[in-house]
Design an enzyme around this catalytic site. Sequence first.
Site, PDB file in Angstrom:
ATOM      1  N   GLN A 178      37.310  32.882  24.013  1.00 24.88           N
ATOM      2  CA  GLN A 178      38.077  33.688  24.958  1.00 24.88           C
ATOM      3  C   GLN A 178      38.490  32.756  26.090  1.00 24.88           C
ATOM      4  O   GLN A 178      37.725  32.512  27.020  1.00 24.88           O
ATOM      5  CB  GLN A 178      37.224  34.859  25.450  1.00 24.88           C
ATOM      6  CG  GLN A 178      36.692  35.729  24.294  1.00 24.88           C
ATOM      7  CD  GLN A 178      37.773  36.563  23.622  1.00 24.88           C
ATOM      8  OE1 GLN A 178      38.468  37.349  24.266  1.00 24.88           O
ATOM      9  NE2 GLN A 178      37.942  36.392  22.310  1.00 24.88           N
ATOM     10  N   GLY A 213      38.145  45.946  28.858  1.00 28.51           N
ATOM     11  CA  GLY A 213      38.166  44.968  27.763  1.00 28.51           C
ATOM     12  C   GLY A 213      39.154  43.832  28.004  1.00 28.51           C
ATOM     13  O   GLY A 213      39.965  43.864  28.943  1.00 28.51           O
ATOM     14  N   HIS A 214      39.099  42.869  27.109  1.00 21.87           N
ATOM     15  CA  HIS A 214      39.937  41.668  27.277  1.00 21.87           C
ATOM     16  C   HIS A 214      41.424  42.002  27.150  1.00 21.87           C
ATOM     17  O   HIS A 214      41.814  42.889  26.426  1.00 21.87           O
ATOM     18  CB  HIS A 214      39.549  40.552  26.317  1.00 21.87           C
ATOM     19  CG  HIS A 214      39.541  40.895  24.873  1.00 21.87           C
ATOM     20  ND1 HIS A 214      39.235  39.975  23.908  1.00 21.87           N
ATOM     21  CD2 HIS A 214      39.773  42.054  24.211  1.00 21.87           C
ATOM     22  CE1 HIS A 214      39.283  40.553  22.731  1.00 21.87           C
ATOM     23  NE2 HIS A 214      39.619  41.800  22.874  1.00 21.87           N
ATOM     24  N   ASN A 215      42.205  41.255  27.914  1.00 20.00           N
ATOM     25  CA  ASN A 215      43.672  41.330  27.864  1.00 20.00           C
ATOM     26  C   ASN A 215      44.245  42.598  28.487  1.00 20.00           C
ATOM     27  O   ASN A 215      45.449  42.825  28.415  1.00 20.00           O
ATOM     28  CB  ASN A 215      44.208  41.209  26.426  1.00 20.00           C
ATOM     29  CG  ASN A 215      43.521  40.112  25.640  1.00 20.00           C
ATOM     30  OD1 ASN A 215      43.303  39.043  26.157  1.00 20.00           O
ATOM     31  ND2 ASN A 215      43.148  40.394  24.404  1.00 20.00           N
TER      32      ASN A 215
END
Lengths: 348, 348, 348
Positions: free
Chosen positions: A200, A241-243
């Site tokens: 990541q 969460g990511h993004n």
Amino acid sequence: MSGPAGYRLGELAERCGGEVVGDAGVVISQVAPLHRAGPREIGFVSRAAFREQLTGTRAGAVIIPPELRERCGIPRIVTADPYACFARVSALLNPPAPVVPGVHPTALIDEGASVAPGARVGAGARIGRGASIGDATLVAEGCSVGEDVRIGAGCRLHPGVVIYPGCVLGDRVVAHAGAVIGADGFGFAPSKQGWIKIPQIGRVVIGDNVEIGANTTIDRGTMDDTVIEEGVILDNQIQVGHNCRIGAFTAIAGCAGIAGSTRIGKRCLIGGAAMIGGHLEIADDVVISGASAVPGTVDKAGQYTSIYPLAPHREWLRTTAQVKQIEKLAERVRQLEQKLADIEGSEQ
Amino acid sequence: MSGPAGYRLGELAERCGGEVVGDAGVVISQVAPLHRAGPREIGFVSRAAFREQLTGTRAGAVIIPPELRERCGIPRIVTADPYACFARVSALLNPPAPVVPGVHPTALIDEGASVAPGARVGAGARIGRGASIGDATLVAEGCSVGEDVRIGAGCRLHPGVVIYPGCVLGDRVVAHAGAVIGADGFGFAPSKQGWIKIPQIGRVVIGDNVEIGANTTIDRGTMDDTVIEEGVILDNQIQVGHNCRIGAFTAIAGCAGIAGSTRIGKRCLIGGAAMIGGHLEIADDVVISGASAVPGTVDKAGQYTSIYPLAPHREWLRTTAQVKQIEKLAERVRQLEQKLADIEGSEQ
Amino acid sequence: MSGPAGYRLGELAERCGGEVVGDAGVVISQVAPLHRAGPREIGFVSRAAFREQLTGTRAGAVIIPPELRERCGIPRIVTADPYACFARVSALLNPPAPVVPGVHPTALIDEGASVAPGARVGAGARIGRGASIGDATLVAEGCSVGEDVRIGAGCRLHPGVVIYPGCVLGDRVVAHAGAVIGADGFGFAPSKQGWIKIPQIGRVVIGDNVEIGANTTIDRGTMDDTVIEEGVILDNQIQVGHNCRIGAFTAIAGCAGIAGSTRIGKRCLIGGAAMIGGHLEIADDVVISGASAVPGTVDKAGQYTSIYPLAPHREWLRTTAQVKQIEKLAERVRQLEQKLADIEGSEQ
């Protein structure tokens, strides 16, 4: 003529908005609920409908909407938005403890890190290599600030906050205890040998004036950044969460979860424990009711809800048994319609 | 004649309740599930319906309900409440590690803080100015106890617990790792310039014998206190919002969320991941099933549930499509009723 | 001819699988989304259906499925599983920072603890008596590792992780900041004097290659162990109750909760915020949709869902009113069927 001990009502109105009616000289030193406020305390009535809260109050002053201007015998600030005025008054009377500059002897400032002279770094906190801490920012005891993190001015990291390497915080960001910013997003590719972790390599980038609750987690992006725009407020125990991108001034209540790669618009209100799926778009000005699940995109402003009705358990059992059969029920209705149509046809 | 190595069965019954049937002299040193218990271990059968758990056990003794008194060939404690008896026996055989008094050299005790001579403060823990720590209380490594916090006797704060300034804990309170007590409640007033933070000047006040799970968060009140009454047990990852009051002996399972200003009665059982809205009243002795959402007040004891039925995904899709159409379905039924009434009318 | 600055495409394919089509000598130093990738970056298209992602890309290379082999003008790796290949390529280009062996002077290694020479223990971390830390394992600043904990080789504990006494971690386990492993399970017996705490004397035992997200909690067992088998991946803010067993290679997304004594099979996918009740069995290869509640055993592979449909709030109010009346609706349909049967009977 006010001091640390309080402000005259006139001063409060000047600084916080609103018009004084009655004695502008009464000195106010604290806010309190009207039912227990004393003569040096100020309360508020947010809407005319709540006017009975004024009954019998011993408060020194009160903040009220225009409709109550003449329904009140005590010194008062009249304003179109009593709640915002109350917030400003309370903020004036209860300023955060000042940040006393200095680095605690047990703090660890890695080589190449930069701490502004007006900042404070508490006991045992660690500032990683290449990180920078802005002026008047507090990094409390036990925090961990990773390599190359950039933190602006006037921020407050409460005890035990962890910021992973490379993340960026704007000015006046507050992070409560246990918040974790920039941990790896949940990115794994399946394979016959098990899950393959996807590095990541994005960051978390947080705008100005963002508040992050206790034990809330915001994951770093996979390749791009996870972005929290300015003025967003996040309650406790939230997972982002990511993004993801959370639009400016959106408020998210406790225990909500936002799965990866979802974009939430500006000025949204996300209720507590709402669960928003991944790879979605939520438009500006959307309101999601507490405990609602959002499995798809919401492209229009408005309030949305998905809560199954609460019922006494035995009633729930019966209702649920019928819900599970609803497809058959609909089919039975279709057959009834057909039969009735046949009867009507044969009668003609 | 028992020692650290164990207790005779007769002693266990004396201290924990129940009547011994069979050899009261058998020495028991540990609890174990019946299927793998050995000759120095004791198991239990909570209800007569589970009697087959006795089959083939090699346990040295067993705790059973009266119905099984004669259905069991091994030494036994007979009691109306085998589970509570088992809990007492296990607590006797597995006392918590004693608190060794002392302040670790790396702990930071601010000026004006008071630590009882019998208390222990672990490595790197910080006790703020004016705070007090009671006798035989453990503050483990890495905890942060804010200014003016009062912690009673016999408490255990596991590593990394954060208590914000001014909060109060009674006696024998346990807080597991990562719990955060007294962070700011989520109070903000909207304005054209964004959210205005409302200072959270109330405290968190926790009664005696409360257990708080890992990473659970309890927010401080806005003006009044957030109150957790005596004997409440909170599992992990729970969020309790500002101004809440949780009644004595209520149990809340993991991941539950209680929004702000809600009052929960005494002896309630709140299931895991239950989500309780804000500004509600939950009566005494209410049971909320796990994963249920509670959007309104519950003013009567009893069990309540709100879970949408789980189904294979394709079936769920079909059922849900019908549920979304249920208003139309009800209308079609109404029309059928009307038509039938017309037919019946014309036939008369 | 590659170096720290990158790998030739041919080398990437050799190490990560797949066949090179086009110039195998192009040097690639990073992954990037195709829409912004530059000449030294590689992107991927996971499925032929997404082929439009190739349009206009300036990437130096791309990973594609066989169907796109001839639909692409740039150097490419052709493979049946582009996503897994991309994961391997990114892992190669972005290796985790190496663990620099050593114990920070402010770390506390209790007597009788063993730290492998190749391990690193960060500032202020504490390793309890009898604990062992394997080779090339990182215990970051502020972690607490309890007595007799065993941690294998190649693990990474990010800042502030707490491992309670006696727990066991395999090799290459990653635990993100704020994770708590081995806190007491939520075991209490009711009694007239309140809740009696049941000592939690089991452990948490974690297999190899497990990843644990930020602020996730895994409770120790009551008498037996809580077990996380090899290759399990857990996202942030997850709660795993005591005595659970999570089967190998199962993935659980953020905010999910698993109540006590539940066994989840191998290779399951548990969606975010899914809530799984206690004492259940979930078969191998089960998929639970995000935000679904699982109140009973699931004994067959497949996808399961329980989400009440999201709707605009007013529509939700109307739908829900009808759902609450569904039992009456079913009764009305039954009566209609009866009446129609009567009419049909009388017509014959």
